[in-house]
Design an enzyme around this catalytic site. Structure first.
Site: not given
Length: 270
Positions: A20, A62
């Site tokens: 991730h 992100h």
């Protein structure tokens, strides 16, 4: 028409191990060091987030602002809370995206999509999440064009390269532009059978939160003919739980821990 050639599992038949934002449990997310650590851990793929700069370059990030993971408050004190997509590529290249995680990572830059094939080398597949597509108009077309380039074409010959988003319209749009690249629908909860059937027309599968996934919802995804990935699974107990559901891939901040679970099985924790 979706790409049916990619099953979404490792060649061995075990679930894919997906780092991730790289190996973000031990290094600053979405940086070259995070990707290198994911590769060193034995992960099959990395998951990362892609956005467009104000001047149209694809970069990996992100958050909606740079406040949490960069030194933006020092470099651009009057713009620290501005959308990260309001900055040009040259402006973003001035930021430190590693120091927030630890002194040893100070100076790690924001990574741009055209740099990612070199960053992952020959050992990793890539899942690109189209992050907040409404904030990056045209990101679907830009990513499709980038993935048609020679470096990405070569990577796709040996490793899975996929695209995902929480935005169904973005997934559908990307799948229509680039049907050769598998598109996956991110969800917090598995939708009902009607929506799953609709998604099966353009998506390779569902990427669901492990928090909401149940045996029944996992079975519903399978019944719709879709693959099933799960995010973001970090504790050994949660890893064992999703593995028991027979998922195709597990996205985790700690790929080395997941690889150990796959090697030893849940019995090792008893």
């Amino acid at each position: 028409m979706k790409n049916r050639a990619f099953t979404g599992t490792a060649a061995s038949g075990r679930p894919l191990v997906v780092g991730h934002r790289g190996n973000s449990g031990t290094s600053p997310e979405n940086t070259t060091v995070a990707f290198a650590r994911a590769r060193a851990s034995g992960a099959d793929m990395i998951e990362t987030d892609v956005r467009l700069t104000a001047d149209g370059e694809l970069f990996l990030f992100h958050d909606g602002t740079g406040a949490r993971t960069t030194n933006i408050a020092q470099v651009y004190p009057d713009r620290a809370d501005d959308p990260i997509t309001s900055f040009t590529a040259a402006e973003l290249r001035r930021l430190d995206a590693g120091g927030y995680f630890g002194e040893e990572f100070k100076g790690e830059p924001i990574v741009f999509l055209n740099e990612l094939p070199d960053a992952v080398g020959s050992g990793l597949g890539v899942n690109l999440e189209l992050k907040a597509p409404a904030d990056s108009p045209g990101v679907e077309q830009a990513v499709a064009a980038a993935l048609a380039g020679p470096e990405w074409t070569q990577l796709r010959e040996h490793h899975p390269v996929t695209v995902s988003s929480f935005d169904p319209a973005a997934v559908r749009t990307f799948a229509g532009i680039s049907p050769q690249v598998p598109a996956w629908q991110l969800v917090e909860e598995v939708p009902d059978a009607e929506l799953l059937a609709e998604g099966a027309g353009y998506a390779q599968g569902i990427v669901a939160s492990h928090v909401s996934l149940t045996p029944d919802s996992a079975a519903a995804v399978r019944a719709a003919g879709l693959g099933l990935w799960v995010y973001t699974v970090n504790s050994p107990a949660d890893m064992d739980a999703v593995l028991a559901l027979g998922v195709d891939a597990v996205i985790t901040d700690f790929p080395d821990t997941l690889i150990a679970r796959l090697a030893s099985g849940p019995e090792a924790s008893r």
